[in-house]
Structures are given as C-alpha cells and as structure tokens.
Design a protein around this motif. Sequence first.
Motif: not given
Lengths: 276, 388
Positions: B122-136
Amino acid sequence: MNRKRALIADTFCLTKRRRCAADSVTGESQDIRSSLQYLVTLFSRKLFNDSLPPVVLKHQLYSLHNDKTSVDKQVNELRETGELLMFQLGFDSEAFALVFAEDYRAKVLQGEAGRGTLGTVEKFLTKLIPSCSDLSFNKEKMLKEFLFTDSEITQLVKSGVLTVRDAGSWWLSIPNSGKFIKYFIKGRFLTLETHAVVVRVNIWALFLTGRKAVLGMVKKSKYGEILQTELEGRRTTSQVKFQMKYHIHDIIGAELVECIQTTSGTLLRYVDGNVN
Amino acid sequence: MLSFLYARQSGLDDPVRLRRAESTRRVLSLELNHNRDVDRIHGNGINTLDIEVIDGRYMLSGGSDGVIVIYDLENNSKKPQYTCKAICTVGRSSRHVHKFSVETVQWYPHDTGMFVSSSFDKTMKVWDTETLKPAEEFQFDGNVYCHHMSPVARKHSLVAVGTKDPKVQLCDLKSGSRIHILQGHRGEILSVRWSPRYDHILATASTDSRVHIWDVRRASGSLFTLDQHNGDKSKTSSEAVNTAHNGRVNGLCFTADGLHLLTTGTDDRMRLWNSATGENTLVNYGKVVNESRKGLKFTVSRGCSPEFVFVPCGSSVAVYGLHSGELITMLRGHYNNVDCCEFHPDYQELYSGGKDCNILAWVPVLRQPDIEDEETNSKRVKQSETFF
C-alpha cells in the motif's frame, strides 16, 4: 507497385512454413460468400424436419480464412446490403449466427403459413430485411420507427421471430429453434421395458453437447491431438447430431483447438484451459 | 534488403525507410539467444520491467519478493557472450525495502537519478538511485496495482496511481500533495497510462470492464469511455452496454505515436482503439489468452513499419501485427507464466520476465559473418574455442 505504399514486412520472408499435403478447402479465395455457401451445405436440414433455415456460426469463417479482420469487415458489408442476417446466441457473448436473408424469409413464411400471425410477420420481414441490421430492438424503435402496436409485438414474440431480452427490448431470433424435441430412451438389458423421456431443448443446447463430444474425442486421443482427416472419418456418437465437418470448423474457428500444419495434413491439438 | 540500400543511396527513398525496414527485419527474427543472459537475482517471480528512455542502458525490475534490481544492458566486453549484470539491488536486507510484492517500477522519464516503485504493501516510494533510499513515500488505503508518470510532461510531474479504490489518485512529485482525484470508475483500477503524445491525457482501466480517458486539466469527469460496440446498443445484453471488454480490463498500452490505444481483458480479447475519438477499430486478434488477476504489462514495438504488439500469453510471448491482427509468432522459452515484457527500441530487443524468476532476452538473429580473411577467421575460431 508504388514503393511508398508497399508494406515493408512483405519484402521479407517470414517464418518458415512447411508445405502441407492438402490445401485448405477454399485455397486462396478471399470470397466470404462462397465460404458461407459451403458452410451452409454442411448444416443438416433433415435433422430438424426442414423447419429451420441453415445457420452458420460467424467464427466458422475464421477457420477458412486467415485474416479475421477482413472476414469481419466483409460480413458487415453483406449485412449492410441486406443479404445476411446476424443473430445473437445465448451461450456466448461473442458467438453470432449468420443466416442468408432469403432462406430466413422463406422458412419463416413457410412456418407461418395458415396462421393468424402471418400478416404481422410479413410486415416485420419487409421492414427488417433490406435496411435494418440490428440484433435487438427496443420498444421505442418498434413503436415509432416500425409503427407496430403492442398486440402486434406480442404476435411476433409468439411466432418466434423475436425473443425477450429484458423489459422493453427483444432479440431477433430464429423461429422454431427452441421447440426441438429430444428423446431419451432408457432401457434395461434383461427386461424389454423402455421408457421414452421427452425433453424440449433449444437447438443450441444440442449443438453444445455435440461440440463437447467432438472436443472430448480430440482430448482423449493419444497426446491430445488428432489429424483432421482422421477426425472427419470417425463415427459420430449419438450425442453429435450435426455433421462432423460443421463441428470441426466450429472448434477451429473458436480457437478451442490449435491447428498445426504437418506433412500429413492439418493436426488438431486440444488447447488446455478451455471452459467448454 | 539490397534494394532498400540502393534506393537510399540513390535518393529514391527517405532515409527513415531504410531504418524502418531494418528494424522490421530484426523484429521478425527475434529469437532466444544463448549468448545473451540477464543476471538472476530475484528469488520469486518478476512482475515488472522498465528500460530507461535516455540511453536505453539501464533496466529496472521489480519482483514478488519486494526486491528491486537495476541491470546494465550494455555490452562493453568484446565478446559476443554477455550477461547483463545487476549493478545494484534494493534487497530484503535493506531497511527501506517494500514489505510485499512490487507491482510497478518506472524510471523518472527525464533522467536516471530517480525511480518510482509501487507495491502491494500500500505504498509508493520515490527512490534516489545514488543512495537507494526513498526520498518520498506515499501511503494509500488499498493495494497499489499500478502507477505511471507521463513520459512527455514538462509542465507537471504528476504520477497517476491505480489502487483497490475506484478513485484514481494523482500524486504531485514537486509538492508531495495528493489532492487531485479522478472519479468515475466503479471497480479496482488495474492499469493507468499517460498518453505519449499529450501530457494531459490519461487512460485508466478497471475491473468494472470500463476504460476511461481523462483530461487532467478538466474539473468534471472523464472525456469519454471506450465502448467495444461503438455505440451500437443492439449488439449486447443491456448490462454490458458501454463496456470496453466483457470481463476485467487489465492491460493498457499506447502506441509510440499516441494515436492508438490497446487494451486487453479477461474475456481473452485484445482491442485497438483510436485514442482521439475512442472508436473501436475492430481489428480482430483472435483469442489472446489472459488469466491475470492483476495488471498485465505488454508493449508495442517502436520504429518498425507494421508495428508489432508483444503480449504475454501464458508461458510464452505472442507477437501480433498491430493493424492486421495477424499472429506473427509465439516466443517460447519461459518455464512458467510470463508477467511483463519490455521492448528496447534502439536494438530491437525484447526482455520478458515471469514467474520462473528469469528475465529472458530475445535478440534478433544476425547472419553469420562472411569469411573475408583467413587470418581473422582463424582468430575468431580460437576465441570461440576458449569458451568451451
């Protein structure tokens, strides 16, 4: 040939195709009318005491021609000109029955001869055949466009030309298709008692049991596949009332079996995941 | 082929025509190639694939185990035998990994610094490719079946999300807000797609058998619904009026020019629509076996003269001619159901992923090189011998 119009894919040799021993019935002809006439000959008239016009299913044409889109287009053209009538069948939302307009007219009038409803039915047919290519009619259309009264509509339903679809609309249908009588004969081996059980069935229920029996023949063959010529030669069981070739065109066209070209002819392989 | 080359040389034909002819020839000869492999990282089925648009070099894949992998598709080694390596993974050990199956992944359309994934948790994650952490991270009420970002949009960065809720939600990446809702469907939304031609046109498909086309700038409802009978109410029973399919609609794909829309449904049919008027072009593809309960991801070729549709059908991928409806070939190679496929437009390659945890690459079969030089040929023979 205009270079700009030619399709690029035509210049390339597509997939390898093995030459099959026997060509299909129509060969290269693209004429729908001649295929329809051929399929009409496969429909067994005598079975129904000659009370029904010969009916062909639209997907049987797909087994004779490769390009489904052009088959659909040509069928629609024939319907527009009033040569062909199309009916919705109950068992499948995609299955349509086709009847030549003159055959339909002749059989309906033959069935109605001597009855009180003859006049109304004739009036309906004259309105329907040259111009209208609908499969169903609602009350507005019947009253306003065709100028029928309520009692006339009841007469049409009684004669079998219309069947009820829901409140205030009707399907176009083939008369006498629901009245066919099927006899079950139950007997015992030791005594000579036989009971004749009479059941009224729709012609399409008979067709579906026949289709199921033919598919069963294909499924039970070794590896679930059988050569088309061999299937045509098999004896039909009592479940199969229509001609074998009629059923074969039906199962190929409805994609219930896969058609594979081999050096000994066409092979029909049962497709898993069929509902029927 | 030589006639095309000669015509290009002498100026009889447009340069584009030769390019299209070669692309078509390559697509017609797609085959499973033992030289090309994709690293096997997923432990469970693969639900979605996406190749980035800018270079066509990196591919994202999302699996049923919640894992997201990025592969490098480019062949930098000089050898023909090549395995597409996985560069980085959001694996089960990562703190931010999705808890359940990842249903859709998509690269940010303008660069590879970001990608968006949506999942059954039930989530949608926006990831930063460099760090592989979700920004949002966006939370929803029901399972998220699909999402899509417009590939051509410059003025907005809306992500359309289809969930179990009959309302289509639009999430804004610039502000993080989710107030824009599109109402009209009555069932779960199985597929959403933006048009590649106009940045405000959106198509959505749902389990209520309907496909709506929306203009997101309008406040009122959808522009129109796709009707399989083109308004001819007599052809069908009264409940089925104005539907796109006779079952759930679970796949949507626009053609590359955005002029046509393809839909697939659980009634085993695929239909081609004119996307401007919503008219059913009545191209008959026959029975396209479709048993998928979630969205089906299929794709259309780009840059060929008769375009081709690649549809996963059971455990193989079926290739149909787009406007003729003819079945060209079935690509067989997977051991289990195929869930998704993606076309690489520059090299005319097809990547398909399925429940057997494999991503297969279908590569056009090239001709064997001619024997021009005895010396170079013997060198080649020596090289290929070292592999065995």
